[in-house]
Design a protein around this motif. Structure first.
Motif, PDB file in Angstrom:
ATOM      1  N   LEU A  96       0.768  -1.177  -0.135  1.00  0.00           N
ATOM      2  CA  LEU A  96       0.236  -0.022  -0.186  1.00  0.00           C
ATOM      3  C   LEU A  96       0.833   1.292   0.041  1.00  0.00           C
ATOM      4  O   LEU A  96       0.593   2.181  -0.654  1.00  0.00           O
ATOM      5  CB  LEU A  96      -0.892  -0.151   1.124  1.00  0.00           C
ATOM      6  CG  LEU A  96      -1.726   1.242   1.091  1.00  0.00           C
ATOM      7  CD1 LEU A  96      -2.866   1.322  -0.126  1.00  0.00           C
ATOM      8  CD2 LEU A  96      -2.796   1.400   2.588  1.00  0.00           C
ATOM      9  N   LYS A  97       2.037   1.211   0.972  1.00  0.00           N
ATOM     10  CA  LYS A  97       2.766   2.403   0.962  1.00  0.00           C
ATOM     11  C   LYS A  97       3.536   2.525  -0.268  1.00  0.00           C
ATOM     12  O   LYS A  97       3.449   3.792  -0.839  1.00  0.00           O
ATOM     13  CB  LYS A  97       3.990   2.381   1.943  1.00  0.00           C
ATOM     14  CG  LYS A  97       4.825   3.564   2.131  1.00  0.00           C
ATOM     15  CD  LYS A  97       5.894   3.237   2.986  1.00  0.00           C
ATOM     16  CE  LYS A  97       5.286   3.906   4.414  1.00  0.00           C
ATOM     17  NZ  LYS A  97       6.288   3.700   5.680  1.00  0.00           N
ATOM     18  N   ARG A  98       3.722   1.332  -1.310  1.00  0.00           N
ATOM     19  CA  ARG A  98       4.547   1.789  -2.444  1.00  0.00           C
ATOM     20  C   ARG A  98       3.498   2.315  -3.602  1.00  0.00           C
ATOM     21  O   ARG A  98       3.538   3.015  -4.386  1.00  0.00           O
ATOM     22  CB  ARG A  98       4.939   0.360  -2.846  1.00  0.00           C
ATOM     23  CG  ARG A  98       6.123   0.141  -2.459  1.00  0.00           C
ATOM     24  CD  ARG A  98       6.959  -1.114  -2.781  1.00  0.00           C
ATOM     25  NE  ARG A  98       6.213  -2.415  -2.788  1.00  0.00           N
ATOM     26  CZ  ARG A  98       6.354  -3.063  -1.579  1.00  0.00           C
ATOM     27  NH1 ARG A  98       7.108  -2.751  -0.581  1.00  0.00           N
ATOM     28  NH2 ARG A  98       5.615  -4.381  -1.521  1.00  0.00           N
ATOM     29  N   LEU A  99       2.284   1.730  -3.384  1.00  0.00           N
ATOM     30  CA  LEU A  99       1.085   2.268  -4.330  1.00  0.00           C
ATOM     31  C   LEU A  99       0.814   3.833  -4.066  1.00  0.00           C
ATOM     32  O   LEU A  99       0.419   4.235  -5.125  1.00  0.00           O
ATOM     33  CB  LEU A  99      -0.265   1.321  -4.036  1.00  0.00           C
ATOM     34  CG  LEU A  99      -0.189   0.002  -4.543  1.00  0.00           C
ATOM     35  CD1 LEU A  99      -1.378  -0.857  -4.003  1.00  0.00           C
ATOM     36  CD2 LEU A  99      -0.214  -0.017  -6.143  1.00  0.00           C
ATOM     37  N   LEU A 100       1.175   4.163  -2.744  1.00  0.00           N
ATOM     38  CA  LEU A 100       0.508   5.582  -2.632  1.00  0.00           C
ATOM     39  C   LEU A 100       1.999   6.385  -2.622  1.00  0.00           C
ATOM     40  O   LEU A 100       1.735   7.906  -2.746  1.00  0.00           O
ATOM     41  CB  LEU A 100       0.241   5.616  -1.145  1.00  0.00           C
ATOM     42  CG  LEU A 100      -1.188   5.143  -0.863  1.00  0.00           C
ATOM     43  CD1 LEU A 100      -1.496   5.242   0.489  1.00  0.00           C
ATOM     44  CD2 LEU A 100      -2.270   5.806  -1.703  1.00  0.00           C
ATOM     45  N   THR A 101       2.982   5.992  -2.950  1.00  0.00           N
ATOM     46  CA  THR A 101       4.263   6.784  -3.036  1.00  0.00           C
ATOM     47  C   THR A 101       4.288   7.283  -4.543  1.00  0.00           C
ATOM     48  O   THR A 101       4.397   6.391  -5.273  1.00  0.00           O
ATOM     49  CB  THR A 101       5.660   6.199  -2.600  1.00  0.00           C
ATOM     50  OG1 THR A 101       5.393   5.597  -1.274  1.00  0.00           O
ATOM     51  CG2 THR A 101       6.812   6.784  -2.839  1.00  0.00           C
ATOM     52  N   PRO A 102       4.302   8.571  -4.895  1.00  0.00           N
ATOM     53  CA  PRO A 102       4.587   8.931  -6.251  1.00  0.00           C
ATOM     54  C   PRO A 102       5.943   8.427  -7.025  1.00  0.00           C
ATOM     55  O   PRO A 102       6.850   8.473  -6.278  1.00  0.00           O
ATOM     56  CB  PRO A 102       4.616  10.436  -6.161  1.00  0.00           C
ATOM     57  CG  PRO A 102       4.185  10.837  -4.921  1.00  0.00           C
ATOM     58  CD  PRO A 102       4.545   9.717  -3.939  1.00  0.00           C
ATOM     59  N   ALA A 103       5.965   7.641  -8.226  1.00  0.00           N
ATOM     60  CA  ALA A 103       6.915   7.438  -8.765  1.00  0.00           C
ATOM     61  C   ALA A 103       7.886   8.369  -9.100  1.00  0.00           C
ATOM     62  O   ALA A 103       7.786   9.761  -9.285  1.00  0.00           O
ATOM     63  CB  ALA A 103       6.720   6.850 -10.198  1.00  0.00           C
ATOM     64  N   SER A 104       9.260   8.225  -8.773  1.00  0.00           N
ATOM     65  CA  SER A 104      10.223   9.278  -8.812  1.00  0.00           C
ATOM     66  C   SER A 104      10.532   9.566 -10.532  1.00  0.00           C
ATOM     67  O   SER A 104      10.591   8.367 -11.191  1.00  0.00           O
ATOM     68  CB  SER A 104      11.640   9.127  -8.085  1.00  0.00           C
ATOM     69  OG  SER A 104      11.857   7.544  -8.077  1.00  0.00           O
TER      70      SER A 104
END
Length: 126
Positions: free
Chosen positions: A116-124
């Motif tokens: 979930l944290k990965r899904l919510l973190t904007p891609a760099s």
């Protein structure tokens, strides 16, 4: 695997518009919410699983938008339209960036795995 949906060609032209309009307001409301908010929880009163999903998100510090539709005996027809639209048979329906991720147990698994944290973190930027 794609889910089975009755083809437009298998719906008689005389009823196609009625099929398309059936409970379209609630579907449009959810579509607007998932377009406007990173996390949306669709639930209903008296059901412990939407509450569980909300508690999980609160504990994880994730802001979400909640849409509640009735209880067990009220608004079941509109909720049924959402189930037909998504193909998801139960509530809650949890969406992350417009993607249905499942219900409360699925959300719990995504939180535990860190997904979930990965899904919510904007891609760099690359």
């Amino acid at each position: 695997m794609p889910r089975a949906v009755l083809a437009e060609s298998q719906i008689h032209p005389a009823v196609r518009e009625r099929v398309a309009r059936h409970q379209s307001a609630i579907v449009a409301e959810v579509q607007q919410a998932i377009a406007a908010h990173p996390v949306v929880v669709v639930g209903m009163a008296m059901n412990p699983f939407p509450r569980k999903a909300r508690r999980l998100l609160d504990a994880a510090g994730v802001t979400y938008h909640y849409l509640g539709y009735g209880s067990y005996l009220s608004q079941w027809r509109p909720r049924n339209a959402l189930k037909m639209w998504t193909g998801w048979p139960t509530l809650p329906m949890v969406f992350v960036h417009g993607v249905l991720i499942g219900g409360a147990d699925d959300l719990e698994a995504l939180i535990a795995s860190g997904e979930l944290k990965r899904l919510l973190t904007p891609a760099s930027p690359a």
